[in-house]
Scaffold this motif. Structure first.
Motif, PDB file in Angstrom:
ATOM      1  N   TRP A   1      34.658  37.573  51.501  1.00 38.53           N
ATOM      2  CA  TRP A   1      34.626  38.985  52.522  1.00 38.53           C
ATOM      3  C   TRP A   1      35.296  40.266  51.486  1.00 38.53           C
ATOM      4  O   TRP A   1      36.008  40.129  50.544  1.00 38.53           O
ATOM      5  CB  TRP A   1      35.117  38.922  53.771  1.00 38.53           C
ATOM      6  N   THR A   2      34.718  41.252  51.739  1.00 42.57           N
ATOM      7  CA  THR A   2      34.977  42.418  51.170  1.00 42.57           C
ATOM      8  C   THR A   2      35.169  43.744  51.726  1.00 42.57           C
ATOM      9  O   THR A   2      34.061  44.039  52.634  1.00 42.57           O
ATOM     10  CB  THR A   2      34.266  42.692  49.768  1.00 42.57           C
ATOM     11  N   VAL A   3      36.291  44.772  51.715  1.00 48.00           N
ATOM     12  CA  VAL A   3      36.196  45.785  52.646  1.00 48.00           C
ATOM     13  C   VAL A   3      35.342  46.751  52.113  1.00 48.00           C
ATOM     14  O   VAL A   3      35.123  46.934  51.015  1.00 48.00           O
ATOM     15  CB  VAL A   3      37.701  46.376  52.454  1.00 48.00           C
ATOM     16  N   LYS A   4      34.380  47.423  52.953  1.00 42.73           N
ATOM     17  CA  LYS A   4      33.377  48.233  52.416  1.00 42.73           C
ATOM     18  C   LYS A   4      33.818  49.260  51.803  1.00 42.73           C
ATOM     19  O   LYS A   4      34.951  50.033  52.270  1.00 42.73           O
ATOM     20  CB  LYS A   4      32.412  48.624  53.708  1.00 42.73           C
TER      21      LYS A   4
ATOM     22  N   ILE B   1      33.660  45.113  56.899  1.00 40.04           N
ATOM     23  CA  ILE B   1      33.705  44.384  55.680  1.00 40.04           C
ATOM     24  C   ILE B   1      32.224  43.783  55.496  1.00 40.04           C
ATOM     25  O   ILE B   1      31.558  43.823  56.458  1.00 40.04           O
ATOM     26  CB  ILE B   1      34.732  43.326  55.973  1.00 40.04           C
ATOM     27  N   THR B   2      32.074  43.303  54.514  1.00 40.07           N
ATOM     28  CA  THR B   2      30.821  42.698  54.311  1.00 40.07           C
ATOM     29  C   THR B   2      31.083  41.227  53.807  1.00 40.07           C
ATOM     30  O   THR B   2      32.160  40.896  53.309  1.00 40.07           O
ATOM     31  CB  THR B   2      29.921  43.357  53.020  1.00 40.07           C
TER      32      THR B   2
ATOM     33  N   THR C   1      42.075  43.992  49.471  1.00 37.28           N
ATOM     34  CA  THR C   1      40.744  44.017  49.944  1.00 37.28           C
ATOM     35  C   THR C   1      39.611  43.073  49.740  1.00 37.28           C
ATOM     36  O   THR C   1      38.476  43.649  50.443  1.00 37.28           O
ATOM     37  CB  THR C   1      40.324  45.514  49.326  1.00 37.28           C
ATOM     38  N   THR C   2      40.018  41.993  49.614  1.00 37.91           N
ATOM     39  CA  THR C   2      38.683  41.160  49.275  1.00 37.91           C
ATOM     40  C   THR C   2      39.380  39.631  49.403  1.00 37.91           C
ATOM     41  O   THR C   2      40.694  39.514  49.022  1.00 37.91           O
ATOM     42  CB  THR C   2      38.082  41.238  48.082  1.00 37.91           C
TER      43      THR C   2
END
Length: 410
Positions: free
Chosen positions: A155-158, A148-149, A45-46
């Motif tokens: 990067w990371t899944v919201k 994502i952000t 997830t990141t």
């Protein structure tokens, strides 16, 4: 492996156990409106966005769709990344399975986000998407999406929880050794000190006892350590997903034999197998009543029973999605069906939460949570249900309409 081609089997193959229930009523039709194809589950997830436009490190391991590509758009599929709303650039070569419309599927990547976007992306909001295309119909205009952000090169899944790493140390008092029968205090220190949870103190593979962590410290006094040179460790288990688990380095400790008499030890072993992780329904048909053209029909979902006896406390989520209601050529969109979920424990040490109420019009045409249990508190048996309301357009033909609601436990 692809799931079976039928609509029910495609949805049920998502993530675990699925049970299909039928919903029937009187009244209804209106043309369906465009919507995203579904969601993506990204693993991990990141991660790093990549060092430069030449960085070929895969952005992530896998992206799994929540459903199949639309019929006729199953020839090719490709994972992409870009700003919210596009444009999107490819993260891999276009996949040519020729069967992406048969069920949910998974794609990987072979380049970094920086390489896909021709440079290291700025901080902000982006999307990972999968696009479907057909040999005859071309590209589908809609996507499977995962927001994502990007923040300072990561990067990371919201909505994903990124756990803080921990370290655990172990000390014994008195230090080094003690006589048989003496009280030895084992003290574990967990860093950062804000971490909460429990520590299991172990002698080899055997758990001596457990203690809660407070202010970064957990202590356990013991007076029954066996004679000999022992290998002691402390294993920290976090209370939630905010922190990672950690294990201390082994501490060698000696228990000397008593001066009088004799002693003997026996190790007692017990194998414990995991129990069920299952979904059951109290029935397979729901009759909605009171339906008139331009009005609404109501009813109640058959109770769903979730059993989680895996012994992992890994958490679970029960979601539902309905297709369009049909009466010959007449249809009512699945999104016209809304629900108000409820949930309760039957026999559980864990806890359960009902999903959010979904109003008709923005309803169950997309996957919605009926109930869920968080990781660390998901063990036991639970019941979930919902009140149902179907809004009937004022332009539909009267008649008997039916749709299929699929519940998926994962």
């Amino acid at each position: 492996m692809k799931a079976p081609s039928s609509r029910v089997a495609r949805v049920a193959a998502l993530l675990g156990a699925a049970v299909v229930s039928s919903v029937a009523l009187v009244g209804v039709s209106s043309p369906a409106f465009a919507a995203d194809l579904g969601t993506l589950t990204i693993t991990p997830t990141t991660g790093s966005v990549g060092a430069s436009a030449d960085d070929a490190t895969p952005m992530f391991t896998s992206a799994t769709t929540s459903a199949a590509c639309p019929t006729g758009y199953g020839t090719n599929a490709v994972a992409k990344v870009g700003p919210v709303g596009g444009p999107y650039n490819n993260l891999n070569r276009i996949g040519s399975d020729n069967n992406y419309d048969a069920g949910p599927f998974t794609l990987g990547t072979n380049r970094s986000m920086a390489k896909a976007l021709l440079g290291v992306p700025a901080n902000g909001n982006y999307e990972i998407v999968i696009q479907c295309s057909g040999e005859i119909l071309g590209d589908n205009a809609d996507y499977f999406r995962a927001p994502i952000t990007v923040n300072n090169g990561t990067w990371t899944v919201k909505g994903a929880v990124v756990a803080t790493p921990t370290t655990t140390g172990l000390a014994a008092s008195p230090a080094g050794s003690a006589a048989y029968g003496a009280t030895v205090t084992l003290t574990a220190t967990v860093s950062p000190s804000a971490a909460t949870g429990t520590v299991a103190f172990k002698r080899g593979a055997t758990t001596i006892g457990t203690a809660g962590v407070s202010g970064g410290v957990a202590s356990l006094p013991v007076s029954n350590l066996p004679v000999g040179t022992l290998s002691l460790t402390a294993v920290y288990t976090p209370a939630n997903g905010d922190y990672t688990a950690s294990t201390s380095s082994a501490v060698s400790y000696t228990i000397s034999a008593p001066t009088n008499g004799a002693t003997g030890n026996q190790t007692i072993l017990a194998d414990v197998a995991p129990g069920a992780f299952s979904l059951g329904l109290a029935g397979d048909t729901v009759n909605l009543t009171g339906g008139v053209v331009g009005g609404s029909a109501t009813g109640a979902l058959n109770k769903a029973t979730v059993t989680d006896l895996r012994g992992s406390n890994a958490g679970w989520n029960l979601v539902g999605q309905v297709g369009d209601f049909a009466n010959g050529a007449s249809q009512i969109p699945g999104d016209n069906l809304g629900w108000t979920p409820n949930a309760a424990k039957v026999d559980a040490s864990g806890s359960v939460a009902a999903g959010a109420a979904v109003a008709p019009g923005a309803g169950l045409g997309s996957a919605r949570t009926l109930c869920k249990a968080e990781a660390g508190s998901s063990a036991g048996v639970f019941e979930c249900g919902a009140g149902l309301t179907l809004d009937i357009p004022d332009s539909v033909a009267p008649g008997s309409y039916a749709a299929t609601l699929t519940l998926t436990l994962a």
